[in-house]
Scaffold this active site. Structure first.
Site, short mmCIF file in Angstrom:
data_model
loop_
_atom_site.label_atom_id
_atom_site.label_comp_id
_atom_site.label_asym_id
_atom_site.label_seq_id
_atom_site.Cartn_x
_atom_site.Cartn_y
_atom_site.Cartn_z
CG HIS A 181 -1.85 -1.13 1.33
ND1 HIS A 181 -3.10 -1.18 0.77
CD2 HIS A 181 -1.66 -2.34 1.94
CE1 HIS A 181 -3.67 -2.35 1.04
NE2 HIS A 181 -2.81 -3.08 1.74
CB SER A 311 14.53 20.73 -15.48
OG SER A 311 13.82 21.95 -15.52
CE LYS A 317 12.73 17.96 -11.38
NZ LYS A 317 12.46 16.66 -11.97
CD GLU A 324 10.07 10.34 -16.56
OE1 GLU A 324 9.97 10.92 -15.47
OE2 GLU A 324 10.54 10.87 -17.59
#
Length: 461
Positions: A181, A311, A317, A324
Protein backbone atom coordinates in the site's frame (compact mmCIF):
# COMPACT_ATOMS: atom_id res chain seq x y z
CA UNK A 1 5.22 16.63 -63.72
CA UNK A 2 6.56 13.18 -62.96
CA UNK A 3 6.43 10.68 -65.78
CA UNK A 4 3.72 8.04 -65.77
CA UNK A 5 2.72 4.92 -67.67
CA UNK A 6 -0.68 3.40 -68.33
CA UNK A 7 -1.64 0.23 -66.46
CA UNK A 8 -4.85 -1.76 -66.78
CA UNK A 9 -6.96 -3.92 -64.50
CA UNK A 10 -10.53 -5.19 -64.57
CA UNK A 11 -11.85 -1.68 -63.91
CA UNK A 12 -9.98 -0.05 -66.75
CA UNK A 13 -6.91 2.13 -67.28
CA UNK A 14 -5.10 4.52 -64.97
CA UNK A 15 -1.75 6.25 -64.69
CA UNK A 16 1.02 4.78 -62.55
CA UNK A 17 4.41 6.39 -61.81
CA UNK A 18 6.68 5.32 -64.64
CA UNK A 19 9.42 3.95 -62.41
CA UNK A 20 7.11 2.17 -59.92
CA UNK A 21 7.14 -1.62 -59.80
CA UNK A 22 3.54 -1.79 -58.68
CA UNK A 23 0.58 -1.92 -61.03
CA UNK A 24 -3.00 -0.76 -61.37
CA UNK A 25 -4.52 -2.31 -58.26
CA UNK A 26 -1.83 -0.90 -56.00
CA UNK A 27 -2.21 2.51 -57.62
CA UNK A 28 -5.96 2.46 -57.05
CA UNK A 29 -5.30 1.77 -53.36
CA UNK A 30 -2.80 4.64 -53.15
CA UNK A 31 -5.41 6.98 -54.58
CA UNK A 32 -8.33 5.57 -52.59
CA UNK A 33 -6.74 5.58 -49.15
CA UNK A 34 -4.81 8.82 -48.51
CA UNK A 35 -5.60 8.44 -44.82
CA UNK A 36 -2.66 8.07 -42.43
CA UNK A 37 0.60 7.84 -44.36
CA UNK A 38 1.26 4.69 -42.29
CA UNK A 39 2.50 1.76 -44.34
CA UNK A 40 2.62 -1.98 -43.74
CA UNK A 41 5.42 -2.65 -41.25
CA UNK A 42 8.66 -4.25 -42.40
CA UNK A 43 7.78 -7.55 -40.74
CA UNK A 44 4.59 -7.76 -42.77
CA UNK A 45 6.37 -7.03 -46.06
CA UNK A 46 8.97 -9.64 -45.15
CA UNK A 47 6.20 -12.13 -44.37
CA UNK A 48 4.42 -11.44 -47.66
CA UNK A 49 7.65 -12.07 -49.52
CA UNK A 50 8.21 -15.34 -47.67
CA UNK A 51 4.62 -16.42 -48.31
CA UNK A 52 4.89 -15.78 -52.04
CA UNK A 53 8.15 -17.72 -52.19
CA UNK A 54 6.70 -20.64 -50.22
CA UNK A 55 3.56 -20.61 -52.39
CA UNK A 56 5.60 -20.77 -55.60
CA UNK A 57 7.66 -23.62 -54.15
CA UNK A 58 4.48 -25.48 -53.16
CA UNK A 59 2.86 -24.94 -56.56
CA UNK A 60 6.00 -26.23 -58.24
CA UNK A 61 6.15 -29.27 -55.96
CA UNK A 62 2.51 -30.05 -56.75
CA UNK A 63 3.18 -29.72 -60.51
CA UNK A 64 0.86 -26.72 -60.77
CA UNK A 65 3.51 -24.25 -61.95
CA UNK A 66 6.32 -24.50 -64.48
CA UNK A 67 9.72 -24.64 -62.85
CA UNK A 68 11.14 -21.56 -64.57
CA UNK A 69 8.15 -19.38 -63.60
CA UNK A 70 8.33 -20.64 -60.04
CA UNK A 71 12.05 -19.92 -59.90
CA UNK A 72 11.56 -16.34 -61.07
CA UNK A 73 8.83 -15.76 -58.48
CA UNK A 74 10.94 -17.30 -55.72
CA UNK A 75 13.91 -15.05 -56.51
CA UNK A 76 11.80 -11.90 -56.65
CA UNK A 77 9.76 -12.79 -53.58
CA UNK A 78 12.84 -13.41 -51.49
CA UNK A 79 14.29 -10.09 -52.57
CA UNK A 80 11.09 -8.51 -51.27
CA UNK A 81 11.39 -10.49 -48.05
CA UNK A 82 14.97 -9.29 -47.62
CA UNK A 83 13.86 -5.65 -47.72
CA UNK A 84 15.27 -4.65 -51.09
CA UNK A 85 11.98 -3.16 -52.30
CA UNK A 86 10.20 -1.75 -49.23
CA UNK A 87 9.71 1.56 -51.02
CA UNK A 88 7.47 -0.26 -53.50
CA UNK A 89 4.84 -0.88 -50.80
CA UNK A 90 3.03 2.47 -50.56
CA UNK A 91 -0.46 1.32 -49.51
CA UNK A 92 -1.89 2.85 -46.34
CA UNK A 93 -2.66 0.62 -43.37
CA UNK A 94 -6.23 1.93 -43.40
CA UNK A 95 -7.38 0.21 -46.60
CA UNK A 96 -9.70 -2.58 -47.59
CA UNK A 97 -10.29 -4.69 -44.49
CA UNK A 98 -9.12 -7.94 -46.05
CA UNK A 99 -5.76 -6.43 -46.95
CA UNK A 100 -6.40 -7.22 -50.63
CA UNK A 101 -4.57 -4.06 -51.65
CA UNK A 102 -1.41 -5.14 -49.83
CA UNK A 103 -1.64 -8.67 -51.20
CA UNK A 104 -1.97 -7.31 -54.73
CA UNK A 105 0.83 -4.86 -54.05
CA UNK A 106 3.08 -7.84 -53.32
CA UNK A 107 1.79 -9.76 -56.33
CA UNK A 108 2.37 -6.83 -58.70
CA UNK A 109 5.85 -5.98 -57.42
CA UNK A 110 7.00 -9.60 -57.54
CA UNK A 111 5.55 -10.07 -61.04
CA UNK A 112 7.30 -6.92 -62.23
CA UNK A 113 10.63 -8.09 -60.83
CA UNK A 114 10.17 -11.49 -62.47
CA UNK A 115 9.41 -9.80 -65.80
CA UNK A 116 12.55 -7.71 -65.48
CA UNK A 117 14.43 -11.01 -65.17
CA UNK A 118 12.83 -12.22 -68.41
CA UNK A 119 9.93 -14.36 -67.16
CA UNK A 120 6.34 -13.92 -68.35
CA UNK A 121 4.68 -13.76 -64.91
CA UNK A 122 1.17 -12.57 -64.14
CA UNK A 123 0.45 -11.13 -60.65
CA UNK A 124 -2.84 -13.03 -60.22
CA UNK A 125 -2.40 -16.15 -62.34
CA UNK A 126 1.11 -16.94 -61.14
CA UNK A 127 2.24 -15.02 -58.04
CA UNK A 128 -1.20 -15.43 -56.42
CA UNK A 129 -1.73 -19.02 -57.62
CA UNK A 130 -3.57 -21.22 -55.05
CA UNK A 131 -4.05 -18.18 -52.84
CA UNK A 132 -6.54 -15.50 -51.90
CA UNK A 133 -6.04 -12.27 -50.00
CA UNK A 134 -8.39 -13.82 -47.45
CA UNK A 135 -5.86 -16.46 -46.46
CA UNK A 136 -2.63 -14.65 -47.43
CA UNK A 137 -3.08 -11.65 -45.14
CA UNK A 138 -4.07 -13.50 -41.94
CA UNK A 139 -1.24 -15.94 -42.66
CA UNK A 140 1.15 -12.99 -43.04
CA UNK A 141 0.07 -11.64 -39.65
CA UNK A 142 0.70 -15.04 -38.05
CA UNK A 143 4.12 -15.24 -39.69
CA UNK A 144 5.06 -11.66 -38.79
CA UNK A 145 4.11 -12.21 -35.15
CA UNK A 146 5.91 -15.55 -35.01
CA UNK A 147 9.09 -14.08 -36.47
CA UNK A 148 8.97 -10.97 -34.30
CA UNK A 149 8.45 -12.97 -31.13
CA UNK A 150 11.11 -15.58 -31.91
CA UNK A 151 13.80 -13.30 -33.34
CA UNK A 152 13.37 -10.12 -31.31
CA UNK A 153 10.98 -10.19 -28.38
CA UNK A 154 12.10 -13.41 -26.70
CA UNK A 155 15.87 -12.74 -26.97
CA UNK A 156 15.54 -9.18 -25.67
CA UNK A 157 13.29 -10.10 -22.75
CA UNK A 158 15.66 -12.95 -21.89
CA UNK A 159 18.47 -10.40 -21.88
CA UNK A 160 16.50 -8.27 -19.43
CA UNK A 161 15.91 -11.34 -17.25
CA UNK A 162 19.62 -12.18 -17.30
CA UNK A 163 20.55 -8.66 -16.23
CA UNK A 164 17.97 -8.73 -13.44
CA UNK A 165 19.24 -12.09 -12.19
CA UNK A 166 22.84 -10.87 -12.21
CA UNK A 167 21.95 -7.73 -10.25
CA UNK A 168 19.84 -9.82 -7.87
CA UNK A 169 22.83 -12.06 -7.12
CA UNK A 170 24.92 -8.97 -6.52
CA UNK A 171 22.37 -7.42 -4.12
CA UNK A 172 21.18 -10.52 -2.27
CA UNK A 173 22.87 -9.34 0.92
CA UNK A 174 21.29 -5.88 0.99
CA UNK A 175 18.11 -5.65 3.04
CA UNK A 176 15.61 -2.82 2.54
CA UNK A 177 12.19 -1.80 3.74
CA UNK A 178 9.42 -3.68 2.02
CA UNK A 179 6.27 -1.78 1.17
CA UNK A 180 2.60 -2.68 0.79
CA UNK A 181 0.00 0.00 0.00
CA UNK A 182 3.09 2.25 -0.46
CA UNK A 183 3.50 1.99 3.33
CA UNK A 184 6.35 0.49 5.35
CA UNK A 185 6.19 -3.29 5.66
CA UNK A 186 8.50 -6.15 6.60
CA UNK A 187 12.01 -6.12 5.07
CA UNK A 188 13.08 -7.82 1.87
CA UNK A 189 16.37 -7.84 0.00
CA UNK A 190 17.03 -6.06 -3.25
CA UNK A 191 17.72 -9.49 -4.68
CA UNK A 192 14.23 -10.68 -3.78
CA UNK A 193 12.69 -7.57 -5.30
CA UNK A 194 14.58 -7.90 -8.58
CA UNK A 195 13.90 -11.64 -8.82
CA UNK A 196 10.18 -10.94 -8.49
CA UNK A 197 10.44 -8.80 -11.62
CA UNK A 198 12.45 -11.53 -13.33
CA UNK A 199 9.80 -14.12 -12.44
CA UNK A 200 7.05 -11.93 -13.88
CA UNK A 201 8.96 -11.58 -17.14
CA UNK A 202 9.67 -15.31 -17.29
CA UNK A 203 5.97 -16.04 -16.83
CA UNK A 204 5.26 -13.58 -19.63
CA UNK A 205 7.56 -15.47 -22.00
CA UNK A 206 5.95 -18.76 -21.00
CA UNK A 207 2.60 -17.43 -22.16
CA UNK A 208 4.06 -17.03 -25.65
CA UNK A 209 5.42 -20.56 -25.52
CA UNK A 210 1.90 -21.82 -24.96
CA UNK A 211 0.27 -19.80 -27.76
CA UNK A 212 2.90 -20.66 -30.36
CA UNK A 213 1.30 -23.96 -31.33
CA UNK A 214 -1.80 -22.00 -32.35
CA UNK A 215 0.18 -19.15 -33.90
CA UNK A 216 2.15 -21.58 -36.08
CA UNK A 217 -1.10 -23.06 -37.49
CA UNK A 218 -1.67 -21.05 -40.67
CA UNK A 219 -4.86 -20.11 -42.55
CA UNK A 220 -3.08 -20.54 -45.90
CA UNK A 221 -4.92 -23.01 -48.12
CA UNK A 222 -8.44 -21.85 -47.35
CA UNK A 223 -8.48 -19.32 -50.23
CA UNK A 224 -11.66 -17.29 -50.68
CA UNK A 225 -13.97 -18.48 -47.89
CA UNK A 226 -12.09 -21.36 -46.26
CA UNK A 227 -13.14 -24.12 -48.64
CA UNK A 228 -9.84 -24.06 -50.54
CA UNK A 229 -11.38 -23.32 -53.94
CA UNK A 230 -8.78 -23.20 -56.77
CA UNK A 231 -6.09 -24.68 -54.52
CA UNK A 232 -4.75 -28.22 -54.54
CA UNK A 233 -6.05 -30.21 -51.58
CA UNK A 234 -2.47 -30.63 -50.35
CA UNK A 235 -1.44 -27.04 -50.95
CA UNK A 236 -1.84 -25.90 -47.32
CA UNK A 237 0.35 -28.64 -45.88
CA UNK A 238 3.01 -28.42 -48.59
CA UNK A 239 3.05 -24.63 -48.26
CA UNK A 240 3.53 -24.87 -44.48
CA UNK A 241 6.47 -27.20 -44.98
CA UNK A 242 8.10 -24.87 -47.48
CA UNK A 243 7.62 -21.87 -45.20
CA UNK A 244 9.08 -23.81 -42.29
CA UNK A 245 12.17 -24.49 -44.36
CA UNK A 246 12.47 -20.78 -45.20
CA UNK A 247 12.04 -19.52 -41.63
CA UNK A 248 13.17 -22.31 -39.34
CA UNK A 249 9.84 -22.14 -37.50
CA UNK A 250 7.51 -25.19 -37.31
CA UNK A 251 4.52 -23.88 -39.25
CA UNK A 252 1.58 -26.15 -39.99
CA UNK A 253 -1.77 -26.02 -41.77
CA UNK A 254 -4.75 -24.87 -39.70
CA UNK A 255 -7.07 -27.71 -38.75
CA UNK A 256 -10.15 -25.68 -39.71
CA UNK A 257 -9.64 -23.12 -42.46
CA UNK A 258 -13.11 -21.70 -42.01
CA UNK A 259 -12.36 -20.81 -38.39
CA UNK A 260 -8.84 -19.61 -39.24
CA UNK A 261 -10.15 -17.04 -41.75
CA UNK A 262 -13.38 -16.02 -40.06
CA UNK A 263 -11.86 -15.29 -36.64
CA UNK A 264 -8.74 -13.74 -35.14
CA UNK A 265 -8.89 -15.59 -31.83
CA UNK A 266 -5.24 -16.66 -31.87
CA UNK A 267 -4.00 -13.19 -32.79
CA UNK A 268 -6.16 -11.73 -30.02
CA UNK A 269 -4.55 -14.21 -27.63
CA UNK A 270 -1.10 -13.05 -28.77
CA UNK A 271 -2.17 -9.45 -28.21
CA UNK A 272 -3.37 -10.25 -24.71
CA UNK A 273 0.03 -11.76 -23.85
CA UNK A 274 1.72 -8.63 -25.20
CA UNK A 275 -0.56 -6.57 -22.97
CA UNK A 276 0.35 -8.74 -19.96
CA UNK A 277 4.03 -8.19 -20.68
CA UNK A 278 3.39 -4.45 -20.95
CA UNK A 279 1.75 -4.49 -17.52
CA UNK A 280 4.86 -6.20 -16.11
CA UNK A 281 7.02 -3.50 -17.70
CA UNK A 282 4.84 -0.88 -15.99
CA UNK A 283 5.37 -2.54 -12.61
CA UNK A 284 9.13 -2.57 -13.05
CA UNK A 285 9.27 0.97 -14.41
CA UNK A 286 7.14 2.43 -11.63
CA UNK A 287 9.03 0.58 -8.88
CA UNK A 288 12.28 1.96 -10.26
CA UNK A 289 10.84 5.48 -10.35
CA UNK A 290 9.70 5.24 -6.73
CA UNK A 291 13.00 3.76 -5.55
CA UNK A 292 14.91 6.48 -7.40
CA UNK A 293 12.63 9.32 -6.22
CA UNK A 294 14.19 12.30 -4.52
CA UNK A 295 17.09 12.39 -4.16
CA UNK A 296 16.30 14.27 -0.93
CA UNK A 297 12.52 14.43 -0.62
CA UNK A 298 11.71 10.96 -1.99
CA UNK A 299 12.69 7.39 -1.13
CA UNK A 300 16.19 7.78 -2.52
CA UNK A 301 16.92 4.04 -2.26
CA UNK A 302 18.73 3.84 -5.59
CA UNK A 303 20.29 6.18 -8.10
CA UNK A 304 19.60 5.42 -11.74
CA UNK A 305 22.32 6.25 -14.29
CA UNK A 306 22.49 9.93 -15.20
CA UNK A 307 21.66 10.07 -18.89
CA UNK A 308 20.56 13.64 -19.66
CA UNK A 309 19.55 16.93 -18.01
CA UNK A 310 16.08 16.67 -16.56
CA UNK A 311 14.82 20.21 -16.90
CA UNK A 312 15.12 23.21 -19.17
CA UNK A 313 14.75 25.56 -16.19
CA UNK A 314 15.90 23.70 -13.05
CA UNK A 315 19.71 23.29 -13.15
CA UNK A 316 21.05 19.97 -11.91
CA UNK A 317 17.73 18.12 -12.11
CA UNK A 318 17.94 14.54 -13.38
CA UNK A 319 14.89 12.43 -14.17
CA UNK A 320 14.23 8.64 -14.49
CA UNK A 321 13.92 8.91 -18.26
CA UNK A 322 14.29 5.23 -19.14
CA UNK A 323 11.53 3.99 -16.80
CA UNK A 324 9.34 6.82 -18.09
CA UNK A 325 9.93 5.79 -21.70
CA UNK A 326 9.23 2.16 -20.88
CA UNK A 327 6.00 3.11 -19.09
CA UNK A 328 4.90 4.98 -22.21
CA UNK A 329 5.67 1.92 -24.32
CA UNK A 330 3.41 -0.07 -22.01
CA UNK A 331 0.59 2.44 -22.41
CA UNK A 332 0.90 2.21 -26.21
CA UNK A 333 0.87 -1.59 -26.16
CA UNK A 334 -2.20 -1.64 -23.91
CA UNK A 335 -3.91 0.74 -26.33
CA UNK A 336 -2.88 -1.43 -29.26
CA UNK A 337 -4.41 -4.44 -27.53
CA UNK A 338 -7.69 -2.56 -27.16
CA UNK A 339 -7.63 -1.85 -30.90
CA UNK A 340 -6.90 -5.50 -31.71
CA UNK A 341 -9.72 -6.64 -29.42
CA UNK A 342 -12.18 -4.28 -31.11
CA UNK A 343 -10.97 -5.37 -34.55
CA UNK A 344 -11.23 -9.06 -33.65
CA UNK A 345 -14.95 -8.56 -33.09
CA UNK A 346 -15.36 -7.68 -36.77
CA UNK A 347 -15.38 -11.20 -38.08
CA UNK A 348 -18.62 -11.49 -40.01
CA UNK A 349 -19.50 -14.82 -41.57
CA UNK A 350 -16.36 -16.09 -43.39
CA UNK A 351 -13.92 -13.20 -42.95
CA UNK A 352 -12.65 -10.58 -40.52
CA UNK A 353 -12.39 -7.22 -42.29
CA UNK A 354 -9.96 -5.36 -40.05
CA UNK A 355 -6.83 -7.35 -40.84
CA UNK A 356 -4.43 -4.50 -41.73
CA UNK A 357 -4.99 -2.59 -38.49
CA UNK A 358 -4.51 -5.80 -36.50
CA UNK A 359 -1.24 -6.39 -38.34
CA UNK A 360 -0.01 -2.87 -37.66
CA UNK A 361 -0.85 -2.91 -33.96
CA UNK A 362 0.53 -6.37 -33.23
CA UNK A 363 3.83 -5.76 -35.01
CA UNK A 364 4.22 -2.38 -33.33
CA UNK A 365 3.62 -3.92 -29.89
CA UNK A 366 6.14 -6.70 -30.48
CA UNK A 367 8.80 -4.27 -31.68
CA UNK A 368 8.21 -1.75 -28.88
CA UNK A 369 8.36 -4.39 -26.16
CA UNK A 370 11.46 -5.97 -27.67
CA UNK A 371 13.49 -2.77 -28.01
CA UNK A 372 12.42 -1.30 -24.67
CA UNK A 373 13.39 -4.51 -22.85
CA UNK A 374 17.00 -4.07 -23.96
CA UNK A 375 17.00 -0.35 -23.18
CA UNK A 376 15.60 -1.00 -19.70
CA UNK A 377 18.23 -3.67 -19.07
CA UNK A 378 21.24 -1.78 -20.35
CA UNK A 379 20.42 1.80 -19.38
CA UNK A 380 18.59 1.39 -16.08
CA UNK A 381 18.87 -2.02 -14.39
CA UNK A 382 22.51 -2.63 -15.23
CA UNK A 383 23.78 0.67 -13.91
CA UNK A 384 21.74 1.72 -10.89
CA UNK A 385 23.51 2.06 -7.56
CA UNK A 386 22.11 1.53 -4.07
CA UNK A 387 22.12 4.43 -1.61
CA UNK A 388 23.06 2.28 1.37
CA UNK A 389 22.86 5.09 3.94
CA UNK A 390 19.25 5.91 3.02
CA UNK A 391 18.25 2.26 2.85
CA UNK A 392 19.83 1.36 6.19
CA UNK A 393 18.46 4.42 7.99
CA UNK A 394 14.91 3.77 6.83
CA UNK A 395 15.19 0.11 7.76
CA UNK A 396 16.48 0.85 11.26
CA UNK A 397 13.56 3.21 11.94
CA UNK A 398 10.91 0.87 10.52
CA UNK A 399 8.42 0.17 13.36
CA UNK A 400 6.82 -2.63 11.33
CA UNK A 401 9.79 -4.78 12.34
CA UNK A 402 7.86 -5.29 15.56
CA UNK A 403 5.83 -7.87 13.60
CA UNK A 404 8.70 -10.25 14.34
CA UNK A 405 7.81 -10.04 18.06
CA UNK A 406 4.18 -11.15 17.64
CA UNK A 407 4.77 -14.68 18.90
CA UNK A 408 6.76 -13.38 21.87
CA UNK A 409 4.72 -10.41 23.08
CA UNK A 410 1.40 -10.54 21.16
CA UNK A 411 -0.21 -8.26 18.62
CA UNK A 412 -1.54 -5.65 21.08
CA UNK A 413 1.76 -4.89 22.79
CA UNK A 414 3.47 -4.96 19.41
CA UNK A 415 1.01 -2.35 18.12
CA UNK A 416 1.73 -0.15 21.15
CA UNK A 417 5.48 -0.37 20.54
CA UNK A 418 5.08 0.38 16.82
CA UNK A 419 2.89 3.44 17.47
CA UNK A 420 5.36 4.84 19.98
CA UNK A 421 8.27 4.24 17.62
CA UNK A 422 6.35 6.06 14.84
CA UNK A 423 5.48 8.95 17.15
CA UNK A 424 8.94 9.43 18.60
CA UNK A 425 10.98 8.49 15.53
CA UNK A 426 13.07 6.12 17.64
CA UNK A 427 14.26 2.68 16.48
CA UNK A 428 11.81 -0.08 17.33
CA UNK A 429 14.62 -1.92 19.15
CA UNK A 430 14.96 0.88 21.70
CA UNK A 431 11.22 1.12 22.34
CA UNK A 432 10.86 -2.67 22.60
CA UNK A 433 13.59 -2.80 25.22
CA UNK A 434 11.54 -0.43 27.37
CA UNK A 435 8.30 -2.40 27.07
CA UNK A 436 9.50 -6.02 27.15
CA UNK A 437 11.86 -8.13 29.21
CA UNK A 438 13.30 -10.00 26.23
CA UNK A 439 16.74 -8.43 26.56
CA UNK A 440 18.86 -6.63 24.00
CA UNK A 441 20.53 -9.70 22.48
CA UNK A 442 17.26 -11.58 22.06
CA UNK A 443 15.57 -8.52 20.56
CA UNK A 444 18.45 -7.97 18.14
CA UNK A 445 18.16 -11.57 17.00
CA UNK A 446 14.40 -11.31 16.56
CA UNK A 447 14.59 -7.95 14.76
CA UNK A 448 17.56 -8.73 12.49
CA UNK A 449 16.38 -7.43 9.08
CA UNK A 450 18.40 -9.91 7.02
CA UNK A 451 17.08 -12.83 9.05
CA UNK A 452 13.53 -11.54 8.58
CA UNK A 453 13.91 -11.52 4.78
CA UNK A 454 14.24 -15.30 4.94
CA UNK A 455 10.77 -15.81 6.45
CA UNK A 456 9.92 -18.56 8.90
CA UNK A 457 9.86 -18.03 12.65
CA UNK A 458 11.81 -14.95 13.85
CA UNK A 459 14.98 -15.80 15.72
CA UNK A 460 15.07 -19.36 14.28
CA UNK A 461 16.14 -18.71 10.68
Amino acid sequence: MSKTRIERDSLGELEVPADALWGAQTQRAVENFPISDRRMPRLMIRSLGLIKSAAARANRALDLMHGSIAASIITAAEQVADGEYDAEFPVDIFQTGSGTSSNMNANEVIAALAKQAGADVHPNDHVNMSQSSNDVIPTAIHVACALGIAESLVPNVKHLIDVLEARADELDGVAKTGRTHLMDAMPITFGQELRAWSSQLDAGLNRFTDVRKRLYALPQGGTAVGSGINAHQNFGSVFAGELSDLTGLPFSQALDHFAAQASLDTLLEVSSHLRSLAVTYTKIANDLRWMNSGPLAGLGEIELPTLQPGSSIMPGKVNPVIPEAVAMVAVQVIGNDAAVAAAAQSGNFQLNVMLPVVASNLVESIELLASSARVLADKAIQGFTVNHDNVDAALARNPILVTALNREIGYDLGSKIAKEAYKTGRPVLDVAMEHTDLGEERLKALLDPMALTRGGLPGEQ
